[in-house]
Design a protein around this motif. Structure first.
Motif, PDB file in Angstrom:
ATOM      1  N   THR A 119       0.642  -1.196  -0.028  1.00 18.73           N
ATOM      2  CA  THR A 119      -0.134   0.116   0.055  1.00 18.73           C
ATOM      3  C   THR A 119       0.967   1.478   0.028  1.00 18.73           C
ATOM      4  N   VAL A 120       1.888   1.152   0.273  1.00 17.94           N
ATOM      5  CA  VAL A 120       3.160   2.268   0.069  1.00 17.94           C
ATOM      6  C   VAL A 120       2.998   3.114  -1.105  1.00 17.94           C
ATOM      7  N   PRO A 121       3.127   2.326  -2.270  1.00 20.94           N
ATOM      8  CA  PRO A 121       3.199   3.263  -3.322  1.00 20.94           C
ATOM      9  C   PRO A 121       1.790   4.019  -3.627  1.00 20.94           C
ATOM     10  N   LEU A 122       0.899   3.307  -3.308  1.00 20.07           N
ATOM     11  CA  LEU A 122      -0.688   3.984  -3.408  1.00 20.07           C
ATOM     12  C   LEU A 122      -0.597   5.257  -2.330  1.00 20.07           C
ATOM     13  N   PHE A 123       0.148   5.045  -1.389  1.00 17.35           N
ATOM     14  CA  PHE A 123       0.180   6.293  -0.308  1.00 17.35           C
ATOM     15  C   PHE A 123       0.826   7.203  -0.894  1.00 17.35           C
ATOM     16  N   VAL A 124       1.992   7.171  -1.423  1.00 19.92           N
ATOM     17  CA  VAL A 124       3.102   7.988  -2.078  1.00 19.92           C
ATOM     18  C   VAL A 124       2.254   8.967  -3.186  1.00 19.92           C
ATOM     19  N   GLN A 125       1.607   8.017  -4.293  1.00 22.57           N
ATOM     20  CA  GLN A 125       1.072   8.719  -5.242  1.00 22.57           C
ATOM     21  C   GLN A 125      -0.054   9.892  -4.685  1.00 22.57           C
ATOM     22  N   ASP A 126      -0.971   9.283  -3.813  1.00 25.97           N
ATOM     23  CA  ASP A 126      -1.917  10.160  -3.211  1.00 25.97           C
ATOM     24  C   ASP A 126      -1.364  11.387  -2.253  1.00 25.97           C
TER      25      ASP A 126
ATOM     26  N   LYS B 111      13.617   2.555   1.942  1.00 31.16           N
ATOM     27  CA  LYS B 111      13.912   3.650   1.073  1.00 31.16           C
ATOM     28  C   LYS B 111      13.616   3.521  -0.420  1.00 31.16           C
ATOM     29  N   PRO B 112      13.033   4.456  -0.979  1.00 34.44           N
ATOM     30  CA  PRO B 112      13.217   5.949  -0.467  1.00 34.44           C
ATOM     31  C   PRO B 112      11.736   6.343   0.203  1.00 34.44           C
ATOM     32  N   TYR B 113      10.956   5.200   0.565  1.00 33.05           N
ATOM     33  CA  TYR B 113       9.849   5.618   1.063  1.00 33.05           C
ATOM     34  C   TYR B 113       9.631   5.231   2.401  1.00 33.05           C
TER      35      TYR B 113
ATOM     36  N   VAL C 126       8.862  12.254   4.874  1.00 31.95           N
ATOM     37  CA  VAL C 126       9.010  13.612   5.380  1.00 31.95           C
ATOM     38  C   VAL C 126      10.044  14.484   4.438  1.00 31.95           C
ATOM     39  N   ALA C 127      11.173  13.868   3.719  1.00 28.54           N
ATOM     40  CA  ALA C 127      11.938  14.494   2.754  1.00 28.54           C
ATOM     41  C   ALA C 127      11.082  15.047   1.388  1.00 28.54           C
ATOM     42  N   LEU C 128      10.205  13.787   1.213  1.00 35.29           N
ATOM     43  CA  LEU C 128       9.261  14.094  -0.179  1.00 35.29           C
ATOM     44  C   LEU C 128       8.367  15.360  -0.050  1.00 35.29           C
TER      45      LEU C 128
END
Length: 140
Positions: free
Chosen positions: A53-60, A92-94, A100-102
């Protein structure tokens, strides 16, 4: 939508923490117009959060920051809330530090709260460390 924000200064307040949701564009317009400050939470995945689910979180998250970033009412982004899902952000990278860096990369003008009221604040990588205290009646 406008009345919700108009009510804030009527009660003598000046800030809204938009808790784990993103409102329609018009809502932020009214906050800008009225002068109400917004702490914007990222939407969390309750239960069942996994590495998948991490990539979906990042996209959102990227869509939220880019989509609402032109509103001066937003002064802070909350990347996580309490213990809701940050524990699965390990690679990493997420990882948590990467998120936070993103946030800072996407919008270096705003404060970032790593984990509102949660354990990830112990990493001391965000701009804000807020503590949630829930007093219970009868407890001294």
């Amino acid at each position: 939508l406008a009345y919700d924000i108009q009510a804030v200064p009527m009660f003598g307040l000046n800030m809204i923490r938009l808790h784990q949701k993103v409102n329609p564009e018009r809502w932020y317009y009214h906050a800008d117009r009225i002068g109400v400050v917004v702490f914007q939470d990222m939407v969390q995945k309750y239960g069942g959060a996994t590495a998948d689910t991490v990539p979906l979180f990042v996209q959102d998250f990227i869509a939220m920051v880019r989509g609402r970033g032109n509103h001066p009412c937003i002064v802070q982004f909350e990347t996580f809330n309490e213990g809701d899902c940050w524990g699965v952000f390990k690679d990493k990278p997420y990882d948590v530090a990467g998120i936070v860096a993103l946030a800072k990369q996407l919008d270096p003008t705003r404060l970032v709260d790593t984990d509102s009221g949660g354990g990830a604040n112990n990493m001391h990588i965000g701009d804000v460390n807020d503590i949630h205290t829930y007093p219970y009646p009868g407890n001294d």
